[in-house]
Design a protein around this motif. Structure first.
Motif, PDB file in Angstrom:
ATOM      1  N   HIS A 281       2.655  14.444  -9.241  1.00  0.00           N
ATOM      2  CA  HIS A 281       3.071  15.425  -8.789  1.00  0.00           C
ATOM      3  C   HIS A 281       4.404  15.468 -10.482  1.00  0.00           C
ATOM      4  O   HIS A 281       5.130  16.390  -9.941  1.00  0.00           O
ATOM      5  N   GLN A 282       4.383  14.639 -11.023  1.00  0.00           N
ATOM      6  CA  GLN A 282       4.920  14.912 -12.695  1.00  0.00           C
ATOM      7  C   GLN A 282       6.833  13.814 -12.138  1.00  0.00           C
ATOM      8  O   GLN A 282       7.488  15.198 -12.505  1.00  0.00           O
ATOM      9  N   HIS A 283       7.159  13.722 -10.972  1.00  0.00           N
ATOM     10  CA  HIS A 283       8.225  13.525 -10.717  1.00  0.00           C
ATOM     11  C   HIS A 283       8.474  11.384 -11.080  1.00  0.00           C
ATOM     12  O   HIS A 283       7.450  10.439 -10.515  1.00  0.00           O
ATOM     13  N   PRO A 284       9.462  11.259 -11.171  1.00  0.00           N
ATOM     14  CA  PRO A 284       9.933  10.095 -11.407  1.00  0.00           C
ATOM     15  C   PRO A 284      10.036   8.521 -10.228  1.00  0.00           C
ATOM     16  O   PRO A 284      11.261   8.086 -10.769  1.00  0.00           O
ATOM     17  N   LEU A 285       9.964   9.401  -8.942  1.00  0.00           N
ATOM     18  CA  LEU A 285      10.838   8.650  -8.643  1.00  0.00           C
ATOM     19  C   LEU A 285       9.920   7.367  -7.915  1.00  0.00           C
ATOM     20  O   LEU A 285       8.868   6.921  -8.642  1.00  0.00           O
ATOM     21  N   GLN A 286      11.384   6.298  -7.740  1.00  0.00           N
ATOM     22  CA  GLN A 286      10.670   5.411  -7.847  1.00  0.00           C
ATOM     23  C   GLN A 286      10.237   4.741  -6.048  1.00  0.00           C
ATOM     24  O   GLN A 286      11.781   4.838  -5.185  1.00  0.00           O
TER      25      GLN A 286
ATOM     26  N   THR B 225       0.533  -1.443   0.282  1.00  0.00           N
ATOM     27  CA  THR B 225       0.001  -0.115  -0.357  1.00  0.00           C
ATOM     28  C   THR B 225       1.229   1.539   0.031  1.00  0.00           C
ATOM     29  O   THR B 225       0.790   2.050  -0.405  1.00  0.00           O
ATOM     30  N   LYS B 226       2.033   1.288   0.689  1.00  0.00           N
ATOM     31  CA  LYS B 226       2.725   2.535   1.063  1.00  0.00           C
ATOM     32  C   LYS B 226       3.299   2.377  -0.278  1.00  0.00           C
ATOM     33  O   LYS B 226       3.801   4.428  -0.735  1.00  0.00           O
ATOM     34  N   VAL B 227       4.406   1.302  -0.827  1.00  0.00           N
ATOM     35  CA  VAL B 227       4.560   1.530  -2.440  1.00  0.00           C
ATOM     36  C   VAL B 227       3.377   2.361  -3.406  1.00  0.00           C
ATOM     37  O   VAL B 227       4.079   3.336  -4.253  1.00  0.00           O
ATOM     38  N   THR B 228       2.321   1.943  -3.110  1.00  0.00           N
ATOM     39  CA  THR B 228       1.801   2.405  -4.429  1.00  0.00           C
ATOM     40  C   THR B 228       1.144   3.515  -3.594  1.00  0.00           C
ATOM     41  O   THR B 228       0.841   4.816  -5.225  1.00  0.00           O
ATOM     42  N   GLN B 229       0.846   4.107  -2.874  1.00  0.00           N
ATOM     43  CA  GLN B 229       1.136   5.414  -2.788  1.00  0.00           C
ATOM     44  C   GLN B 229       1.812   6.488  -3.399  1.00  0.00           C
ATOM     45  O   GLN B 229       1.503   7.020  -3.126  1.00  0.00           O
ATOM     46  N   VAL B 230       2.498   6.033  -2.865  1.00  0.00           N
ATOM     47  CA  VAL B 230       4.338   6.941  -2.612  1.00  0.00           C
ATOM     48  C   VAL B 230       4.321   6.893  -4.787  1.00  0.00           C
ATOM     49  O   VAL B 230       4.512   8.051  -5.223  1.00  0.00           O
ATOM     50  N   MET B 231       4.269   5.885  -4.854  1.00  0.00           N
ATOM     51  CA  MET B 231       4.200   6.136  -6.473  1.00  0.00           C
ATOM     52  C   MET B 231       3.368   7.016  -7.505  1.00  0.00           C
ATOM     53  O   MET B 231       3.508   7.977  -8.016  1.00  0.00           O
ATOM     54  N   ASP B 232       1.629   6.657  -6.253  1.00  0.00           N
ATOM     55  CA  ASP B 232       0.836   7.560  -7.266  1.00  0.00           C
ATOM     56  C   ASP B 232       1.050   9.140  -6.539  1.00  0.00           C
ATOM     57  O   ASP B 232       0.973  10.100  -7.606  1.00  0.00           O
ATOM     58  N   PHE B 233       1.486   9.203  -5.503  1.00  0.00           N
ATOM     59  CA  PHE B 233       1.734  10.480  -5.422  1.00  0.00           C
ATOM     60  C   PHE B 233       2.926  11.537  -6.002  1.00  0.00           C
ATOM     61  O   PHE B 233       2.859  12.448  -6.569  1.00  0.00           O
ATOM     62  N   ALA B 234       4.476  10.473  -6.475  1.00  0.00           N
ATOM     63  CA  ALA B 234       4.793  10.878  -7.432  1.00  0.00           C
ATOM     64  C   ALA B 234       4.517  11.345  -9.047  1.00  0.00           C
ATOM     65  O   ALA B 234       4.552  12.500  -9.444  1.00  0.00           O
ATOM     66  N   ARG B 235       3.600  10.024  -9.412  1.00  0.00           N
ATOM     67  CA  ARG B 235       3.300  10.530 -11.093  1.00  0.00           C
ATOM     68  C   ARG B 235       2.501  12.041 -11.348  1.00  0.00           C
ATOM     69  O   ARG B 235       2.550  12.932 -11.615  1.00  0.00           O
TER      70      ARG B 235
END
Length: 141
Positions: free
Chosen positions: A130-135, A118-128
């Motif tokens: 805000h248009q950041h390529p954070l993995q 869940t945390k991985v999904t939340q971080v990835m969705d939030f980064a996308r």
């Protein structure tokens, strides 16, 4: 009519409210009116011990949630993610962000599979969003 009602009341047994079955005065008395041998001789041949065993519960596997470094995501954004999704204070978030920046990867926390996912999904969705390529990834500990 009165005689019939009086006779019926004398013959009536008390009824258990929960099941509608008649109450028994002495459960230890058998059908023939004698006491059961097991009731008179505790530990005799008619008794047995039932050992209740609890099933062994296994601890769930734990997973590390990791942030991967990139050259485009601002450091302030990484600190914000660590505070928002991993409940880190400002100092801990800055320390983890610098570790990610210097070593290429940093651990955000250790969780059970569902929580880590869940945390991985939340971080990835939030980064996308805000248009950041954070993995953000997870790996078994």
């Amino acid at each position: 009519m009165r005689h019939e009602l009086k006779t019926m009341m004398q013959d009536a047994r008390p009824i258990d409210d929960s099941h509608g079955a008649p109450l028994r005065d002495d459960l230890a008395v058998t059908m023939a009116g004698k006491r059961d041998e097991r009731d008179q001789d505790p530990g005799g041949p008619g008794t047995s011990v039932i050992a209740k065993t609890r099933p062994q519960t296994k601890r769930p596997s734990l997973y590390r949630v990791l942030l991967l470094n990139d050259d485009y995501t601002p450091m302030e954004f990484v600190v914000h993610i660590l505070q928002k999704f991993f409940n880190k204070d400002s100092d801990a978030a800055t320390r983890i962000m610098l570790h990610v920046h210097q070593h290429g990867v940093g651990e955000c926390g250790v969780y059970t599979y569902e929580v880590a996912e869940t945390k991985v999904t939340q971080v990835m969705d939030f980064a996308r969003k805000h248009q950041h390529p954070l993995q953000c990834v997870m790996e078994k500990k």
